[in-house]
Each structure stands twice: as C-alpha cells, then as structure tokens.
Design an enzyme around this catalytic site. Structure first.
Site, PDB file in Angstrom:
ATOM      1  N   ARG A 184     -15.399  -6.999  -9.313  1.00 44.32           N
ATOM      2  CA  ARG A 184     -16.681  -6.409  -9.699  1.00 44.32           C
ATOM      3  C   ARG A 184     -16.880  -6.365 -11.214  1.00 44.32           C
ATOM      4  NH1 ARG A 184     -14.619  -4.029  -5.210  1.00 44.32           N
ATOM      5  NH2 ARG A 184     -16.050  -3.830  -3.437  1.00 44.32           N
ATOM      6  N   HIS A 197     -17.680 -11.033  -7.133  1.00 42.71           N
ATOM      7  CA  HIS A 197     -17.144 -12.349  -6.748  1.00 42.71           C
ATOM      8  C   HIS A 197     -18.036 -13.522  -7.148  1.00 42.71           C
ATOM      9  CE1 HIS A 197     -13.840 -10.419  -4.938  1.00 42.71           C
ATOM     10  NE2 HIS A 197     -14.284 -10.281  -3.700  1.00 42.71           N
ATOM     11  N   HIS A 212      -8.649 -15.584  -1.920  1.00 40.02           N
ATOM     12  CA  HIS A 212      -9.101 -14.441  -1.135  1.00 40.02           C
ATOM     13  C   HIS A 212      -8.734 -14.568   0.345  1.00 40.02           C
ATOM     14  CE1 HIS A 212     -11.672 -11.073   0.061  1.00 40.02           C
ATOM     15  NE2 HIS A 212     -11.968 -10.851  -1.209  1.00 40.02           N
ATOM     16  N   ASP A 257      -8.604  -0.396  -1.504  1.00 33.09           N
ATOM     17  CA  ASP A 257      -9.397  -1.486  -2.065  1.00 33.09           C
ATOM     18  C   ASP A 257      -9.376  -1.313  -3.577  1.00 33.09           C
ATOM     19  OD1 ASP A 257     -11.022  -3.649  -2.456  1.00 33.09           O
ATOM     20  OD2 ASP A 257     -12.836  -2.763  -1.612  1.00 33.09           O
ATOM     21  N   GLU A 279      -5.049 -10.071  -3.775  1.00 31.66           N
ATOM     22  CA  GLU A 279      -5.730 -10.972  -4.701  1.00 31.66           C
ATOM     23  C   GLU A 279      -5.144 -10.803  -6.106  1.00 31.66           C
ATOM     24  OE1 GLU A 279     -10.038 -10.057  -4.121  1.00 31.66           O
ATOM     25  OE2 GLU A 279      -9.170  -8.893  -2.474  1.00 31.66           O
TER      26      GLU A 279
END
Length: 374
Positions: A100, A125, A200, A272, A339
C-alpha cells in the site's frame, strides 16, 4: 520447448477451455501470446508459470512419503485470472509498488504524483493494471530434467498507473534439483521512481483446497514488525513482537493467537502485516525470512531473501466463494502469503529503507523458496 502450452485469449463470449494442469485446448482459430511454461526437476517438483502477470499457476512438491500435491492456490483457466472479481493476486508478481501507498500519492524530488485509490483511500499493488494484469515478454526459457528457468520482462511506461519513469523490469524463475525455486528481479529506469516488486503466491502445504492453514507452524526471523492504522498503513513505528500475538520468533501454529483480542489483529482481520527481518544494516545477500512446517504432510517451506521485510498474510479475505483448480472452494484462511518486500508506504516514510530507483542505479532483488519434508 517441452512443457509449453499455448493459452487462448479470446472475446469473453467464447469459452477458454485450456486447463492448466492438462494439455486440453479449445478449438478456436485465434491464439495470442499468453502461454504456460513448465519447469520440472528430478525430485518430482514441478512449477508452472504463465507470462500473464508472471503468475505461478501450479507448484507441485512431494510430502514425507513422496506423494506429490499442488501447494499453490490458483485457477484452472486463464479467464478466471483475468476476470476475478475479488482480485486475490494468486501467484502473481505485483508492482510497480507491491503493498500500500497511503492516500494514493507520494512526493518525489519536489513533485507530487497521484495514483489510483484502489484499496479504500489507498493505492495497492500497482493500481488497476499492475504487473499482475499485463502480458510479459518471454526472454528465455530452458527446461530439462534437472529443473530449468524462465525469464520474463515488462516495460512499464512513464506515467503508467501514475508512476514516473520508463521502468524496464525482468523476473527470472529458476528451479533447482534441490527443490529450490529462485526468483530474481532486475530493473532500470530513466526517471526516479519507487519500486517494490514481490511474488504473491498463496500456499497451503497440505495441498490447495485442503482446508485451512491454521495448523501450519510458522517461524518468522523478525524481532519487530510495522504496526498499521485503520487503513493498514504503517504508523512508522518498528514495534517489538515480544509479548504480542506477532511473535513468531519461535515456531508456532498460525492459528494459536490469531483470534486474540488485539487492536492490530482487528485492523488486519488477522495477520496482514509487515515484519522487519533480522539483519544488520551492513549485511548483504540472502537472509532467512521464514520457515513453515505442515505437520500432516511433513512439508517444509523455507524462504530466504535479500529484502528487508516480509508481509505475512493469513488469507483473511478468503471466504469460500473462490473455487480453485481442484474444484474445491478456498475457505477462510485456506492459504497464506509470505511476500518478501520493502516496507509498505515507504515513499511516504523517510525513516524506512528507501524504495526509490534512479537512472544511474540498477534494482536487484532475490528470493529463494526451498521445499523439503520431514
């Protein structure tokens, strides 16, 4: 080119019937440049990659008994990748900036650049058409019994998705006979620009579609993480994980603490977040980022990277609506992502490691996924 299958890109009124894990193809007249490439080694590990989005569509590895399963979530048809409503980014290379950017903008060398807000008030992304939604050029493909490699490239033009600079990006997948998959990134630009590319893939080491990943035992080589605000933008703090649900310095099941009453877990709807990898500032080269063990199959995934961080995402938005290549729904927390990356929102965070690439520089990054079983 053993293992190469053509994909069909035709109007949506025609059915795309090329199944990714077979050689069945549709009977139509027009073929496009989207293809599927297979890498296979002597240990029975098989990786399939398409030049659409540089997507890993399949990753087959053995368990402790030698039984092989596909451990990468994904679809069986190209149209599903193209038309996916929920945009899960299954298996794709994401960029120009993975993760982000706050408010969909950043300032570089005195100029402010506006990006698409495709994640609430933020940019995610790479925007509407990031690297995951374009056709990459195939520069080299080598396939043999001991592995092989696939090199893809893409030219992101100046102004594309709002970013400055003509950015030429190359990604190379190399499968070794030791069950390692190396992912090498290389990029150059003619204007200063941020870059943060990552892979990803969603993993389930029991096999895609085989329930949740909550029993997977995860170790993250990180004493700190970057807490986020309500929009999942880092606050700028590098917070210690000790005494929090974010402590994976010793391996534990992913599900052990994910349901705790914790403000950060509430904001992410689970894990996350970006973890700050343990490495000295002067250290170069690969460092261990994560190790995941799945007790039922015995499969182990180790990840080493040159990047300073890793985003651990526990599949919080999977809810059973997406049906995978095996015909089974992807349930809540039915896959996880690790990631490797620079930190989210780094263009707006001067204290984070820089993600700015300039014309006199070359961007290089490597991540290695190593599979084994015990």
């Amino acid at each position: 080119m053993k293992g190469l299958f053509a994909w069909l890109l035709v109007p949506s009124t025609l059915l795309l019937s090329l199944v990714l894990n077979s050689s069945v193809s549709a009977q139509v007249e027009d073929f496009d440049s989207i293809k599927l490439y297979t890498l296979k080694n002597q240990q029975g590990m098989t990786v399939r990659v398409t030049n659409y989005g540089a997507i890993i569509t399949s990753l087959v590895v053995p368990d402790r008994d030698g039984n092989r399963s596909d451990v990468a979530l994904g679809y069986d048809r190209l149209e599903k990748y193209i038309n996916a409503v929920d945009k899960p980014y299954f298996g794709a290379v994401v960029g120009r900036y993975g993760n982000r950017i706050a408010g969909g903008q950043f300032t570089l060398d005195g100029q402010t650049y506006s990006l698409l807000k495709n994640n609430g008030e933020n940019h995610l992304h790479g925007g509407a058409i990031g690297f995951d939604k374009v056709v990459w050029s195939v520069e080299a493909y080598e396939s043999g019994s001991s592995g092989g490699s696939l090199t893809l490239s893409y030219l992101a033009q100046d102004g594309e998705e709002g970013y400055p600079g003509n950015l030429r990006v190359q990604v190379r997948y190399t499968l070794g006979d030791d069950n390692t998959l190396k992912v090498d990134y290389h990029a150059t630009t003619d204007k200063a620009t941020p870059i943060n590319v990552t892979q990803h893939t969603y993993f389930n080491l029991k096999g895609e579609g085989q329930g949740t990943i909550l029993d997977h035992e995860l170790m993250l080589n990180a004493d700190r993480y970057t807490p986020v605000d309500e929009g999942l933008i880092p606050t700028g703090e590098l917070a210690p994980v000790a005494g929090t649900p974010f402590d994976f310095t010793t391996a534990k099941p992913i599900g052990r603490d994910i349901g705790q009453s914790n403000e950060q877990l509430k904001r992410g709807l689970g894990y996350d977040h970006n973890w700050v990898l343990n490495r000295s500032e002067s250290a170069e080269g690969l460092t261990l980022a994560a190790r995941v063990h799945e007790p039922e199959s015995g499969r182990v995934l180790e990840i080493h990277t040159t990047e300073p961080g890793v985003q651990f995402y526990a599949g919080n938005f999977l809810d059973g609506r997406l049906v995978g290549k095996s015909g089974k729904p992807y349930v809540h927390r039915g896959g996880f992502c690790l990631e490797t990356q620079h930190f989210p929102d780094s263009p707006n965070q001067p204290d984070f490691p820089s993600t700015i690439l300039r014309p006199d520089q070359t961007f290089q990054s490597q991540t290695v996924f190593k599979f084994s079983a015990n």
